[in-house]
Design a protein around this motif. Sequence first.
Motif, PDB file in Angstrom:
ATOM      1  N   ALA A  31       4.546  10.361  -4.879  1.00  0.00           N
ATOM      2  CA  ALA A  31       4.034   9.901  -6.168  1.00  0.00           C
ATOM      3  C   ALA A  31       5.104   9.963  -7.248  1.00  0.00           C
ATOM      4  CB  ALA A  31       2.820  10.731  -6.575  1.00  0.00           C
ATOM      5  N   CYS A  32       5.873  11.051  -7.300  1.00  0.00           N
ATOM      6  CA  CYS A  32       6.938  11.155  -8.307  1.00  0.00           C
ATOM      7  C   CYS A  32       7.994  10.076  -8.102  1.00  0.00           C
ATOM      8  CB  CYS A  32       7.578  12.537  -8.255  1.00  0.00           C
ATOM      9  SG  CYS A  32       6.540  13.869  -8.914  1.00  0.00           S
ATOM     10  N   ALA A  33       8.338   9.805  -6.848  1.00  0.00           N
ATOM     11  CA  ALA A  33       9.323   8.763  -6.557  1.00  0.00           C
ATOM     12  C   ALA A  33       8.795   7.389  -6.974  1.00  0.00           C
ATOM     13  CB  ALA A  33       9.682   8.780  -5.083  1.00  0.00           C
ATOM     14  N   LEU A  34       7.524   7.120  -6.705  1.00  0.00           N
ATOM     15  CA  LEU A  34       6.938   5.839  -7.113  1.00  0.00           C
ATOM     16  C   LEU A  34       6.937   5.697  -8.625  1.00  0.00           C
ATOM     17  CD1 LEU A  34       3.893   5.602  -4.669  1.00  0.00           C
ATOM     18  CD2 LEU A  34       5.777   3.951  -4.818  1.00  0.00           C
ATOM     19  N   GLU A  35       6.614   6.769  -9.335  1.00  0.00           N
ATOM     20  CA  GLU A  35       6.557   6.707 -10.793  1.00  0.00           C
ATOM     21  C   GLU A  35       7.904   6.317 -11.390  1.00  0.00           C
ATOM     22  OE1 GLU A  35       5.177  10.478 -12.114  1.00  0.00           O
ATOM     23  OE2 GLU A  35       3.253  10.312 -11.064  1.00  0.00           O
ATOM     24  N   VAL A  36       8.992   6.752 -10.758  1.00  0.00           N
ATOM     25  CA  VAL A  36      10.323   6.541 -11.339  1.00  0.00           C
ATOM     26  C   VAL A  36      11.059   5.355 -10.722  1.00  0.00           C
ATOM     27  CG1 VAL A  36      12.590   7.593 -11.746  1.00  0.00           C
ATOM     28  CG2 VAL A  36      10.508   8.990 -11.913  1.00  0.00           C
ATOM     29  N   PHE A  37      10.943   5.169  -9.411  1.00  0.00           N
ATOM     30  CA  PHE A  37      11.810   4.231  -8.708  1.00  0.00           C
ATOM     31  C   PHE A  37      11.117   2.980  -8.168  1.00  0.00           C
ATOM     32  CE2 PHE A  37      13.736   8.493  -7.868  1.00  0.00           C
ATOM     33  CZ  PHE A  37      14.852   8.334  -8.677  1.00  0.00           C
ATOM     34  N   ALA A  38       9.804   2.881  -8.281  1.00  0.00           N
ATOM     35  CA  ALA A  38       9.098   1.740  -7.686  1.00  0.00           C
ATOM     36  C   ALA A  38       9.487   0.432  -8.360  1.00  0.00           C
ATOM     37  CB  ALA A  38       7.587   1.954  -7.777  1.00  0.00           C
ATOM     38  N   SER A  39       9.500  -0.630  -7.554  1.00  0.00           N
ATOM     39  CA  SER A  39       9.803  -1.969  -8.071  1.00  0.00           C
ATOM     40  C   SER A  39       8.563  -2.687  -8.587  1.00  0.00           C
ATOM     41  CB  SER A  39      10.423  -2.813  -6.950  1.00  0.00           C
ATOM     42  OG  SER A  39       9.462  -3.052  -5.929  1.00  0.00           O
ATOM     43  N   GLY A  40       7.390  -2.175  -8.210  1.00  0.00           N
ATOM     44  CA  GLY A  40       6.137  -2.838  -8.566  1.00  0.00           C
ATOM     45  C   GLY A  40       5.547  -3.636  -7.421  1.00  0.00           C
ATOM     46  N   ARG A  41       6.317  -3.825  -6.340  1.00  0.00           N
ATOM     47  CA  ARG A  41       5.833  -4.582  -5.187  1.00  0.00           C
ATOM     48  C   ARG A  41       5.236  -3.680  -4.112  1.00  0.00           C
ATOM     49  NH1 ARG A  41      11.119  -6.279  -5.562  1.00  0.00           N
ATOM     50  NH2 ARG A  41      11.535  -5.392  -3.505  1.00  0.00           N
ATOM     51  N   GLU A  42       5.352  -2.375  -4.269  1.00  0.00           N
ATOM     52  CA  GLU A  42       4.974  -1.438  -3.213  1.00  0.00           C
ATOM     53  C   GLU A  42       3.459  -1.435  -2.968  1.00  0.00           C
ATOM     54  OE1 GLU A  42       8.910  -0.445  -4.611  1.00  0.00           O
ATOM     55  OE2 GLU A  42       7.005  -0.672  -5.693  1.00  0.00           O
ATOM     56  N   LEU A  43       3.124  -1.248  -1.702  1.00  0.00           N
ATOM     57  CA  LEU A  43       1.743  -1.135  -1.261  1.00  0.00           C
ATOM     58  C   LEU A  43       1.544   0.186  -0.534  1.00  0.00           C
ATOM     59  CD1 LEU A  43       1.307  -4.692   0.312  1.00  0.00           C
ATOM     60  CD2 LEU A  43       0.458  -3.950  -1.927  1.00  0.00           C
ATOM     61  N   CYS A  44       0.357   0.734  -0.624  1.00  0.00           N
ATOM     62  CA  CYS A  44      -0.028   1.868   0.211  1.00  0.00           C
ATOM     63  C   CYS A  44      -0.903   1.316   1.329  1.00  0.00           C
ATOM     64  CB  CYS A  44      -0.787   2.907  -0.598  1.00  0.00           C
ATOM     65  SG  CYS A  44      -1.363   4.322   0.376  1.00  0.00           S
ATOM     66  N   ALA A  45      -0.523   1.574   2.568  1.00  0.00           N
ATOM     67  CA  ALA A  45      -1.260   1.095   3.735  1.00  0.00           C
ATOM     68  C   ALA A  45      -1.986   2.272   4.369  1.00  0.00           C
ATOM     69  CB  ALA A  45      -0.315   0.449   4.737  1.00  0.00           C
ATOM     70  N   ILE A  46      -3.279   2.099   4.602  1.00  0.00           N
ATOM     71  CA  ILE A  46      -4.117   3.161   5.158  1.00  0.00           C
ATOM     72  C   ILE A  46      -4.728   2.656   6.462  1.00  0.00           C
ATOM     73  CG2 ILE A  46      -6.079   4.688   4.751  1.00  0.00           C
ATOM     74  CD1 ILE A  46      -5.633   4.084   1.703  1.00  0.00           C
ATOM     75  N   GLY A  47      -4.402   3.311   7.565  1.00  0.00           N
ATOM     76  CA  GLY A  47      -4.923   2.929   8.868  1.00  0.00           C
ATOM     77  C   GLY A  47      -5.989   3.908   9.331  1.00  0.00           C
ATOM     78  N   GLN A  48      -7.176   3.394   9.667  1.00  0.00           N
ATOM     79  CA  GLN A  48      -8.281   4.251  10.088  1.00  0.00           C
ATOM     80  C   GLN A  48      -8.705   3.919  11.512  1.00  0.00           C
ATOM     81  OE1 GLN A  48     -11.176   3.544   6.897  1.00  0.00           O
ATOM     82  NE2 GLN A  48     -10.597   5.521   6.002  1.00  0.00           N
ATOM     83  N   ASP A  49      -9.126   4.954  12.225  1.00  0.00           N
ATOM     84  CA  ASP A  49      -9.597   4.751  13.595  1.00  0.00           C
ATOM     85  C   ASP A  49     -11.043   4.245  13.589  1.00  0.00           C
ATOM     86  OD1 ASP A  49     -11.250   6.955  13.142  1.00  0.00           O
ATOM     87  OD2 ASP A  49      -9.980   8.340  14.256  1.00  0.00           O
TER      88      ASP A  49
END
Length: 343
Positions: free
Chosen positions: A41-59
């Motif tokens: 989260a800290c890295a995203l707050e400072v370094f994200a480009s705005g294109r990033e996605l969080c992918a969640i895989g469920q069984d």
Amino acid sequence: MDWTLIPATEFSAHQSAHQPDWDRLNASEVASPMLDARMVACALEVFASGRELCAIGQDSQGRNAAMLVGAQTGPLKFTLFQPSQCPLGAMLKRADVSLAEMAGGLFQALPRTVQQIGLSQLDPALYARPAAGQSRLESLDYIETARISLDGTFEDYWAARGKNLRQNMKKQRNRLSRDGVEIVLREVTEASEMADAVATYGRLESASWKSAKGTAVAPDNEQGRFYTRLMEAFAATGQARVIMLAFDGEVVACDLCVEGFGTIVILKTTYDERFSRFSPAMLMREQWFPSLFAREDLHTLEFYGRVMDWHRKWSEDIRVLYHLNVWRNGWLPALLKRVRKSG
């Protein structure tokens, strides 16, 4: 697995419901402080480009089996979120899910144009490296990294170090003693003190060769903001410490560290180059390491940086971090390999 893609801003948002899910998966499977939700989260707050996605895989039972943060970095490729300040790629998975299986499912959620998923900076101690010869997988060495087992006693560990290291440390201590220099080791652990501690670190690094390259930590640059936020977040739960060595009250060496799950990680290290003849960073660790061996809750110290000559003085436990490229179709990497050869 069924995959859901959400903007990474939903992950990094304050009081995000996804961060506890991430931490539960980390705690139950990987148990790495480097894959703590606060790091991502800290890295995203400072370094994200705005294109990033969080992918969640469920069984099939609706349980989280994998989570990662990444972005499409070209028409054909999706890669993990990987700023240089994070030593490991932002990815978690259950042990019963292979890397190939995880990526294969993720392809179904990504645009059909995406032909390659890049899983960067994987630790074989956390994710076993796939065997060679699989048509859809391309495994590449990244860097060697070192660690120290903190089980046992410091006395046994120190006795096993090279004679040159032990003699050099004794010589430096004697020189400083003859000169009447007071050597003091300090550990900063309070969240309220972290901003000043990171600023102290930055002043040392800004006076080093890193300043000329523009990579030094400073309070007013991205690196400084990231490390301040990260250290404050970990210190809030007693999992951050800044180690400082001072000569006559002047800080001459500094380490930024976070810990969790029995592991402490040295994120950044610097020293005052004016005192390099005294090996201040080496002296700092000689004085600091005994307290780590004495802690029953710690078992491993990780450097998580490219192995240098000085690392080898402290450890023989060295392994290779790796990248893994996973292809949607097995014939494509073979075709690209032939093209490269013909070119």
